[in-house]
Design a protein around this motif. Structure first.
Motif, short mmCIF file in Angstrom:
data_model
loop_
_atom_site.label_atom_id
_atom_site.label_comp_id
_atom_site.label_asym_id
_atom_site.label_seq_id
_atom_site.Cartn_x
_atom_site.Cartn_y
_atom_site.Cartn_z
N ASP A 114 4.78 1.15 4.11
CA ASP A 114 5.31 1.43 5.45
C ASP A 114 6.39 0.40 5.82
N VAL A 115 6.92 0.53 7.02
CA VAL A 115 8.02 -0.34 7.47
C VAL A 115 7.59 -1.79 7.61
N LEU A 116 6.29 -2.04 7.66
CA LEU A 116 5.79 -3.42 7.75
C LEU A 116 5.47 -4.01 6.38
N GLY A 117 5.73 -3.22 5.33
CA GLY A 117 5.46 -3.69 3.98
C GLY A 117 4.02 -3.51 3.53
N ARG A 118 3.23 -2.75 4.29
CA ARG A 118 1.83 -2.52 3.94
C ARG A 118 1.71 -1.25 3.10
N ARG A 119 0.73 -1.20 2.22
CA ARG A 119 0.41 0.03 1.50
C ARG A 119 -0.49 0.86 2.39
N VAL A 120 -0.06 2.09 2.66
CA VAL A 120 -0.76 2.96 3.59
C VAL A 120 -0.86 4.39 3.03
N ALA A 121 -1.78 5.15 3.57
CA ALA A 121 -1.93 6.57 3.26
C ALA A 121 -2.70 7.18 4.43
N SER A 122 -2.80 8.50 4.47
CA SER A 122 -3.62 9.11 5.51
C SER A 122 -4.22 10.41 5.00
N ILE A 123 -5.34 10.77 5.63
CA ILE A 123 -6.07 11.99 5.27
C ILE A 123 -6.49 12.73 6.53
N PHE A 124 -6.80 14.02 6.34
CA PHE A 124 -7.52 14.80 7.34
C PHE A 124 -8.96 14.84 6.87
N ASP A 125 -9.91 14.49 7.73
CA ASP A 125 -11.30 14.66 7.34
C ASP A 125 -11.66 16.15 7.50
N GLY A 128 -11.05 17.73 11.08
CA GLY A 128 -9.75 17.76 11.74
C GLY A 128 -9.21 16.42 12.19
N HIS A 129 -9.99 15.36 12.07
CA HIS A 129 -9.53 14.04 12.49
C HIS A 129 -8.59 13.44 11.44
N ILE A 130 -7.65 12.62 11.91
CA ILE A 130 -6.72 11.93 11.02
C ILE A 130 -7.22 10.50 10.82
N TRP A 131 -7.25 10.09 9.56
CA TRP A 131 -7.63 8.72 9.21
C TRP A 131 -6.47 8.08 8.47
N ALA A 132 -5.98 6.97 9.00
CA ALA A 132 -4.97 6.18 8.30
C ALA A 132 -5.71 5.11 7.50
N LEU A 133 -5.31 4.95 6.27
CA LEU A 133 -5.87 3.91 5.41
C LEU A 133 -4.80 2.86 5.19
N VAL A 134 -5.13 1.63 5.46
CA VAL A 134 -4.19 0.52 5.31
C VAL A 134 -4.84 -0.49 4.36
N GLU A 135 -4.13 -0.81 3.30
CA GLU A 135 -4.70 -1.76 2.34
C GLU A 135 -4.62 -3.17 2.88
N ARG A 136 -5.74 -3.86 2.80
CA ARG A 136 -5.83 -5.25 3.25
C ARG A 136 -4.92 -6.09 2.38
N ARG A 137 -4.13 -6.90 3.00
CA ARG A 137 -3.24 -7.78 2.24
C ARG A 137 -4.02 -8.95 1.65
N ALA A 138 -3.62 -9.35 0.47
CA ALA A 138 -4.25 -10.52 -0.16
C ALA A 138 -3.90 -11.74 0.67
N GLU A 139 -4.88 -12.61 0.81
CA GLU A 139 -4.65 -13.86 1.54
C GLU A 139 -3.68 -14.74 0.75
N THR A 140 -2.71 -15.29 1.43
CA THR A 140 -1.80 -16.22 0.76
C THR A 140 -2.26 -17.65 1.03
N VAL A 141 -2.32 -18.38 0.01
CA VAL A 141 -2.77 -19.76 0.13
C VAL A 141 -1.56 -20.67 -0.05
N THR A 142 -1.33 -21.54 0.92
CA THR A 142 -0.25 -22.52 0.79
C THR A 142 -0.87 -23.88 0.55
N LEU A 143 -0.35 -24.52 -0.42
CA LEU A 143 -0.85 -25.84 -0.78
C LEU A 143 0.02 -26.91 -0.14
N ALA A 144 -0.60 -27.87 0.44
CA ALA A 144 0.15 -28.98 1.04
C ALA A 144 0.64 -29.89 -0.08
N ALA A 145 1.85 -30.36 0.08
CA ALA A 145 2.43 -31.23 -0.97
C ALA A 145 1.97 -32.65 -0.81
#
Length: 145
Positions: A114-125, A128-145
């Protein structure tokens, strides 16, 4: 707002399809039944949990359906004839889509970015309801120098 506020969704399906809905949400999304509830011996719905979110799945009242002047809530009469989309954050979007389709869902949108850079999809159950599926982003770890 205060800390004593919580939020719950009530999701309505056609009366008589409550058990079918619970079976679908359990199979497709791993939702857990907390307890069924009935009125005068007739199954009316279920309290469920989708992860930490409480969701009531209930049959739409047939008397309200017969006389729309009573007002809703009503179940969707056609796929997507809804006023809200339910969004699930998932770890593996392909796996989530496959489970939902195998349980009876129909693809609405294939997996895409999507426009936010997330992996998304959607289904009809199946109700008749719409379900959007959004993949959880991997946590980014920053190491202090």
């Amino acid at each position: 707002m205060t800390d004593d506020i919580s939020f719950e969704i009530s999701l309505f399906v056609e009366h008589g399809r409550e058990q079918e809905a619970v079976d679908f949400y359990s199979s497709a999304f791993g939702a857990i039944v907390v307890e069924p509830y009935s009125l005068d011996g007739v199954l009316m719905g279920f309290a469920m949990r989708f992860g930490a979110m409480p969701v009531a799945v209930a049959g739409s009242n047939p008397r309200r359906e017969e006389n729309p002047s009573y007002g809703g809530p009503f179940f969707p009469k056609a796929a997507g004839s809804v006023s809200a989309i339910f969004t699930l954050i998932v770890g593996d979007i392909e796996c989530a889509m496959q489970r939902a389709i195998e349980a009876g869902a129909v693809t609405r949108d294939v997996v895409q970015v999507d426009v936010l850079g997330r992996r998304v999809a959607s289904i009809f159950d199946p109700f008749g309801h719409i379900w959007a599926l959004v993949e959880r982003r991997a946590e980014t770890v920053t190491l202090a120098a």
